[in-house]
Design a protein around this motif. Structure first.
Motif, short mmCIF file in Angstrom:
data_model
loop_
_atom_site.label_atom_id
_atom_site.label_comp_id
_atom_site.label_asym_id
_atom_site.label_seq_id
_atom_site.Cartn_x
_atom_site.Cartn_y
_atom_site.Cartn_z
N GLU A 86 0.84 -1.19 0.00
CA GLU A 86 0.00 0.00 0.00
C GLU A 86 0.88 1.25 0.00
O GLU A 86 2.02 1.23 0.47
N ALA A 87 0.34 2.31 -0.50
CA ALA A 87 1.12 3.52 -0.63
C ALA A 87 1.36 4.17 0.73
O ALA A 87 0.57 4.07 1.63
N LEU A 88 2.49 4.84 0.83
CA LEU A 88 2.70 5.81 1.89
C LEU A 88 2.62 7.18 1.23
O LEU A 88 3.09 7.32 0.12
N PRO A 89 2.11 8.21 1.79
CA PRO A 89 1.49 8.19 3.11
C PRO A 89 0.10 7.56 3.08
O PRO A 89 -0.63 7.70 2.12
N HIS A 90 -0.23 6.89 4.15
CA HIS A 90 -1.52 6.25 4.27
C HIS A 90 -2.56 7.22 4.80
O HIS A 90 -3.72 6.85 4.89
N GLY A 91 -2.15 8.40 5.20
CA GLY A 91 -3.06 9.25 5.96
C GLY A 91 -2.99 8.82 7.41
O GLY A 91 -2.50 7.73 7.70
N PRO A 92 -3.48 9.65 8.31
CA PRO A 92 -3.29 9.36 9.74
C PRO A 92 -3.83 7.99 10.15
O PRO A 92 -3.19 7.23 10.85
N TRP A 93 -5.03 7.65 9.65
CA TRP A 93 -5.62 6.37 10.06
C TRP A 93 -4.88 5.21 9.45
O TRP A 93 -4.64 4.19 10.09
N GLY A 94 -4.53 5.40 8.20
CA GLY A 94 -3.80 4.34 7.52
C GLY A 94 -2.48 4.05 8.21
O GLY A 94 -2.10 2.90 8.40
N ARG A 95 -1.78 5.11 8.58
CA ARG A 95 -0.49 4.91 9.25
C ARG A 95 -0.68 4.19 10.57
O ARG A 95 0.07 3.29 10.91
N ARG A 96 -1.71 4.61 11.30
CA ARG A 96 -1.96 3.94 12.58
C ARG A 96 -2.29 2.46 12.37
O ARG A 96 -1.77 1.59 13.06
N LEU A 97 -3.15 2.22 11.40
CA LEU A 97 -3.53 0.82 11.16
C LEU A 97 -2.33 0.01 10.71
O LEU A 97 -2.15 -1.14 11.12
#
Ligand code: NA
Ligand code: NA
Lengths: 443, 214, 320
Positions: free
Chosen positions: B47-58
Motif C-alpha cells: 500500500e502507498a505511503l502516506p496512508h493518511g493518519p488512520w492508515g499509518r496507525r492501522l
C-alpha cells in the motif's frame, strides 16, 4: 438438485468470483458457505455453529505450524547471506566448465531449496546472487534467466516444501514420508536442469562461456562455508524421517540454526530479524487465509457428496487408471495458467485424491499410491511457476535481470520445461523412483 | 494524496518500491497474479505511503501485531528445541510441549492476517481483469476487500462465541490442564484488526472510484 | 407430511472402513431404517468430512451442525469429569457389561455434562493392552522409564504412577512413532491394532489376567441433537428410542469385545510374543494406581459432586 449439480454450480460461482478479483481464500469461503447453507436447507444456526470452531481448529493444527517455521528458516537464510555462500561454493567447483556458471546457479538453487520451502523465495534470492555473475561471464540472457527461473522451482521440488506440507495435511499423509519421497525426484530435477544447460552450451557455445578455474584452497574454503547449510538440511530431513523429531520440531531446529548462522556468519541484526519475521508473517497469513477458505469449501463440498460420487463414477466407469491420472495431471497444467500452486492443491485434492485412491496403479499399496500421487502433483503444480502466461518465477527473474527482454526469458525456460515434462513422465511410469527411499528406510 | 493512491493502486498499476512501507524489493507489477507461498518477493502490492493518519496507525498496529506473533513463534521454536534436547539427552521432555505449541501457534498465526492485508499480500487472480480501467478495478477490489472484512468479522464473532462456550464447559488441555478458552479468545482481537484493515482498504478503493483518479 | 423421509447426518472421525462405521454405525442405521419402514435414513460422514476436529464432535451434536455424532468425551479433558469414572485404572470389566453400566451411571449422574444432547448410546472400548517394541512388559519394574503412548487423561496419570513416561498422541501417529523409536510402546485397544498395522512394528503384546478388571478403557457416546429428535413424529421418535438405551449400549460394547478377538489374531499371526500379567502382579499395578483414583475423587468433589459416592456407584454397577 443433485449433489453433483450443486457441487458443479459451486465451482462455476467460484470461477466467476476468482475472475472478479475476489481473494482466493475469501472466494473459497463464500462458495463453501453457500454450498453448506444450500445443503442445510437454508438454515442459519448449523452454519453459525460450525463456524465457531473453523478458525481455531485450523490455526491450532500441530502439523501446520511447520509452515511458518520453514518460511522463517528461508527468510533467515536469505537475510543471512547463505545464498551467496552456496553460489560461491558450487561455482568454485564447476564454474570453469562450459556453461559452468549456469550449472552452478542451478546447484546453488538446489542447495537453497534444501533449506527453503518456497520456490519464489529461491528464485528471487538466487537471482540476486547469480544474475550479476552470469552477466559478467557473458551468458546469454535467455540461458541465464531461463536457468534461474527453472532452478527456482527446486525450492519446492527439494524438501522442505510448503506445497507438500499442505498435501500432507489435506490427505493425512506423513510429512516425513512425503519429504523423503521428494528427495530423489528433486535431485533428478536438478540433474535434468544441469543436463539441459550442457546441451544448450554444446549446441551454442557462445551462450555459456566457461568461467575461471578456482585454486584448490579457495574451493575448500567455499565448501567449508556451506557445510552448515548441508548440516541443517541433514538435521531437518533425517530428524523428521529418522523419527527423533517430528516435522514441527525439525523445522524449529532448522529455523533456529538458520537464524543463528545468519546472525553469526551473515551479520543479520535487529532490522534483518524484523524483516525476516514480517516476511514469514505475511507469507504465513497468505497461506492460512487460503486454508481457512479451503476448509469451508471442503465442508460444503463434502455435504454435497460430490467428491465421493465423482470418485465412484470414475472407479466404475472402466476408464483406464493411467488415462484418468494423465487427465488429472493435464488439468493441473492448465489450471497453472491462472492459479498458484497452493490454491490449486487446496482446490483440487479433495476431488482428485479420492478418485486416484480408488484406482489401481502398478499394484501400489494405498499409502504408496498417496505418496506417489503427492509427488506427481507437486511436479505439475511446479510447472505452473515457469510456464506462460503467468509463471511467477519468470517475472521475478526477468525483473531482476533488468536488461533481458521477457520474450528471451520465456524462450529460455522452454528447454527446462521440456525436461520437466520428461521427468513427470518418468515418475508417472516408475513410481519406484519416488518410493525407493521411503521403502528402503522403512516407514 | 490521490495521486499516491492511484500510483500504487493494488493490482496492476505501478508499484513504487521506494514509497512502499517496507521498501519491498520491486518486482514486475503485472506479475501480481501468481503468488506462491513463502516468497519474499510476493510483497507485490504494498500500500502507498502516506496512508493518511488512520492508515499509518492501522499499518503500525498490524505491523506490531505481526511482530508480536512472530516473537511468540520464535519463543515456540525455542521451546521445541528445549523439548527435543531434554527428551533426547535427559529423557525429560517439556511437559505438554505439543499442546503449548498448538495454542501458541494458533494465537501467533492469527496476528499475521491484518499485516498481510495492509501490504496487500493476500493472493488473488488479476490476470483476467488487468485490462479494465482503474476505476472499474478499484470497484472490484473495494468489493473484494468488503467481502474479506465481512468474513473476518464473522469469524471474529463466532470465535468469540466459541471462547465463551469453552469457558463455560471448563475444558482444559490434556497434559497441563490449561484452560482451553484463553487461546481461543486471544485470536478474536487479531480477526477484529483484520476486519478493520479490510474495511479501511475497501474505503481506499471506493475513494478511487468516487474520485475518478486515473 | 407424515411419511416424509428424514435423513440424519451422522458424523464421526474415523475412516469409512473402520469398525465404528462398518460394524456399529452402518448396522445401527440399517436397523432404524428397517424399523421406520424406510422413513429414517442416515447419511454417514466419516473422517470429519463435515468439518471441525474430533474434540468438537460433541458440540456439533449440541449445536445441530450434525444430527448424530459418535464422539470421545475424553478428548475435551476436564469437561466430562463424572463419566470419566469409567476410564479410571482397572475399572472396566467386559465392554458389554461396562457399557451397560456406563449408560445407567451417566444418564443418572452426568446429566449436567451431557445437557444439550440426547444420548443414544454410551459405550466403552475394551481390550486395552500394552504393545511394545523393545522388551516384553512382565512386571511393574519393566515399565520404569518406558516411553508409552497413553490413550486418555487418566491413563496418562496411571502410566506415570506405574513408573512409565506417558506420551499422549493421537492414534494415527502411533505406528510411525513405534517404528521410529519415538515411543517404546503403546497402550491401545486390540481393535485398532490391525487397522494401524501396529502388530507389524511391535514384537511384544502384554495383556492382563482376564479375571482381573480391565487395564483401562475409553468411553464413547453416540449423541443426537435434541431439536432434531423433537422434530420427529412420535412413531419415528419411538424407533430412535428403541435403538438407544442400556441394552443397545451393551450391544455396542459387545461389538468391540468381538473386535478385540480379531485384533488379537493379527498379533498371533505375526508370531509376536504374548504375555499375560498374572493376577498377583496386576494387583500390584492396581495398588500403585490408587493415587489416580484418589486424585479423580478429589477433582470431582471440587466440582461439587460427591466423588466417593460416584466411585462407589460406578463400582457397584460394574459388579452387577
Ligand atoms: Na525446499
Ligand atoms: Na503459470
Amino acid at each position: 438438485m443433485s449433489g453433483i449439480a450443486i457441487g458443479a454450480t459451486m465451482f462455476a460461482i467460484l470461477l466467476v468470483l476468482l475472475v472478479l478479483r475476489v481473494h482466493i481464500g475469501i472466494t473459497m469461503f463464500i462458495v463453501g458457505a453457500g454450498g453448506y447453507l444450500t445443503m442445510m436447507g437454508g438454515e442459519l444456526p448449523p452454519f453459525l455453529n460450525m463456524l465457531k470452531n473453523l478458525a481455531y481448529a485450523r490455526l491450532s493444527n500441530y502439523d501446520l505450524a511447520v509452515i511458518p517455521m520453514f518460511l522463517l528458516m528461508g527468510q533467515f537464510a536469505t537475510h543471512g547471506g547463505l545464498s551467496r555462500a552456496l553460489f560461491r561454493c558450487v561455482s568454485s567447483l564447476v564454474g570453469h566448465w562450459r556453461g559452468g556458471v549456469a550449472i552452478a546457479s542451478t546447484g546453488a538453487c538446489a542447495g537453497f531449496g534444501a533449506i527453503c520451502g518456497s520456490s519464489l523465495a529461491t528464485a528471487a534470492t538466487m537471482g540476486q546472487v547469480a544474475l550479476p555473475e552470469l552477466k559478467r561471464y557473458n551468458y546469454s540472457g535467455a540461458l541465464a534467466t531461463g536457468a534461474l527461473a527453472a532452478g527456482g522451482t527446486l525450492g519446492i521440488l527439494i524438501p522442505p516444501s510448503v506445497p507438500l506440507v499442505i498435501y500432507a495435511v489435506l490427505t493425512q499423509e506423513s510429512i516425513g514420508k512425503l519429504f523423503m519421497a521428494a528427495v530423489l525426484p528433486g535431485l533428478i530435477a536438478m540433474l535434468g536442469y544441469m543436463l539441459v544447460i550442457r546441451i544448450i552450451v554444446t549446441l551454442k557455445p557462445e551462450a555459456g562461456p566457461a568461467g575461471p578455474r578456482v585454486p584448490l584452497a579457495e574451493k575448500l574454503r567455499s565448501i567449508a562455508n556451506v557445510t552448515p547449510v548441508a548440516l541443517i538440511f541433514l538435521v531437518v530431513i533425517v530428524g523428521i524421517y529418522g523419527g527423533w523429531a517430528n516435522p514441527t520440531e525439525a523445522a524449529s531446529i532448522g529455523a533456529a540454526a538458520c537464524g543463528i548462522l545468519a546472525v553469526v556468519t551473515g551479520g543479520m541484526r535487529g532490522e534483518g530479524i524484523r524483516e525476516s519475521v514480517l516476511g514469514a508473517a505475511e507469507a504465513t497469513a497468505m497461506i492460512f487465509l487460503v486454508l481457512l477458505g479451503a476448509d469451508m469449501l471442503n465442508t460444503g463440498l463434502a455435504l454435497t457428496q460430490m467428491p465421493v460420487e465423482l470418485a465412484n463414477w470414475v472407479r466404475d466407469s472402466g476408464l483406464s487408471p493411467l488415462l484418468v491420472l494423465t487427465t488429472i495431471l493435464l488439468i493441473y497444467v492448465f489450471l497453472g495458467c491462472v492459479m498458484d500452486a497452493l490454491a490449486m492443491i487446496l482446490l483440487t485434492i479433495p476431488i482428485f485424491y479420492p478418485m486416484v485412491m480408488g484406482l489401481e496403479f502398478w499394484g501400489l499399496t494405498p499409502d504408496e499410491k498417496s505418496i506417489w500421487f503427492g509427488i506427481l502433483v507437486l511436479m505439475v503444480v511446479e510447472i505452473g511457476l515457469v510456464h506462460p502466461p503467468v509463471g511467477m518465477n519468470i517475472y521475478i527473474i526477468n525483473k531482476a535481470a533488468k536488461d533481458v527482454p521477457l520474450t528471451d526469458t520465456f524462450r529460455g525456460v522452454m528447454p527446462f520445461l521440456a525436461s520437466d515434462l520428461m521427468r513427470i513422465t518418468l515418475l508417472l511410469f516408475f513410481p519406484a523412483i519416488s518410493l525407493y527411499l521411503v521403502r528402503t528406510f522403512g516407514g | 494524496m490521490y495521486s499516491s493512491v492511484a500510483s500504487l493502486d493494488a493490482a496492476a498499476g505501478l508499484r513504487d518500491a521506494e514509497a512502499s512501507p517496507r521498501g519491498a524489493p520491486g518486482i514486475d507489477a503485472d506479475a501480481g497474479v501468481q503468488l506462491e507461498p513463502g516468497s519474499i518477493e510476493h510483497v507485490a502490492h504494498p500500500e502507498a505511503l502516506p496512508h493518511g493518519p488512520w492508515g499509518r496507525r492501522l499499518y503500525a498496529a498490524s505491523r506490531a501485531s505481526a511482530l508480536m506473533g512472530g516473537t511468540l513463534f520464535m519463543l515456540l521454536v525455542g521451546m521445541s528445541l528445549v523439548s527435543i534436547v531434554g527428551r533426547k539427552l535427559f529423557a525429560l521432555p517439556v511437559p505438554g510441549d505439543f499442546e503449548v505449541l498448538q495454542m501458541g501457534a494458533a494465537v501467533a498465526s492469527a496476528t499475521f492476517f491484518s499485516y498481510c492485508q495492509m501490504v496487500d499480500g493476500h493472493v488473488r487472480v488479476d490476470f483476467f481483469t488487468n485490462w479494465l480501467p482503474l476505476r472499474v478495478r478499484s470497484l472490484l477490489d473495494g468489493i473484494a476487500a468488503l467481502l474479506m472484512g465481512t468474513v473476518a468479522l464473522l469469524i471474529a464473532w463466532r470465535t468469540g462465541v466459541a471462547a465463551v462456550a469453552s469457558y463455560e464447559s471448563g475444558e482444559a488441555s490434556l497434559m497441563l490442564g490449561w484452560p482451553g478458552w484463553v487461546s481461543i479468545a486471544l485470536i478474536v482481537p487479531a480477526f477484529l484488526l483484520f476486519a478493520t484493515t479490510s474495511l479501511y482498504i475497501a474505503g481506499r478503493r471506493f475513494r478511487v472510484v468516487a474520485g475518478g483518479v486515473q | 407430511q407424515s411419511d416424509k423421509v428424514v435423513t440424519l447426518r451422522v458424523h464421526h472421525f474415523l475412516p469409512p472402513s473402520s469398525n465404528t462405521q462398518v460394524k456399529f454405525l452402518e448396522p445401527w442405521c440399517a436397523k432404524i431404517n428397517a424399523e421406520s419402514g424406510g422413513r429414517l435414513k442416515c447419511q454417514i460422514y466419516p473422517a470429519m468430512q463435515m468439518g471441525g476436529t474430533p474434540p468438537q464432535l460433541f458440540d456439533q451434536a449440541k449445536d445441530g451442525v450434525a444430527d448424530i455424532v459418535w464422539a470421545v468425551p475424553g478428548y475435551q479433558a476436564g469437561r466430562f469429569l463424572v463419566s470419566e469414572a469409567f476410564e479410571l485404572p482397572f475399572m472396566g470389566v467386559s465392554g458389554e457389561k461396562s457399557s451397560r453400566a456406563l449408560w445407567t451411571y451417566a444418564t443418572k449422574n452426568a446429566t449436567a455434562e451431557y445437557k444439550g444432547v440426547r444420548p443414544l448410546v454410551f459405550h466403552v472400548i475394551s481390550g486395552m493392552a500394552l504393545h511394545t517394541t523393545t522388551k516384553q512388559v512382565r512386571t511393574m519394574a519393566d515399565l520404569s522409564g518406558m516411553k508409552l503412548r497413553a490413550p486418555t487423561r487418566l491413563a496418562t496419570r496411571m502410566l506415570t504412577a506405574l513408573g512409565a513416561t506417558p506420551v499422549p498422541m493421537p492414534v494415527p501417529m502411533v505406528t510411525e512413532s513405534l517404528a521410529k523409536g519415538v515411543i517404546d510402546g503403546a497402550m491401545i485397544p486390540w481393535e485398532v491394532v490391525p487397522a494401524m498395522k501396529v502388530q507389524e512394528v511391535v514384537k511384544f503384546h502384554t495383556e492382563t489376567d482376564p479375571s482381573m478388571p480391565l487395564l483401562s478403557t475409553t468411553t464413547f457416546i453416540l449423541a443426537m441433537n435434541p431439536a432434531k429428535y423433537d422434530s420427529l413424529p412420535p412413531e419415528l421418535k419411538q424407533v430412535i428410542d428403541a435403538n438407544s438405551g442400556p441394552e443397545v449400549s451393551a450391544w455396542a460394547g459387545k461389538i468391540w469385545d468381538d473386535a478385540t478377538l480379531t485384533g488379537r489374531q493379527a498379533g498371533v499371526e505375526r508370531k509376536n510374543t504374548f504375555y499375560t500379567v498374572p493376577a498377583a502382579e496386576v494387583s500390584k499395578w492396581q495398588r500403585a494406581s490408587e493415587s489416580v483414583t484418589a486424585d479423580w475423587v478429589k477433582e470431582v468433589s471440587a466440582k461439587g459432586y460427591d466423588g466417593q459416592k460416584l466411585l462407589a456407584e460406578a463400582q457397584a454397577l460394574l459388579k452387577n
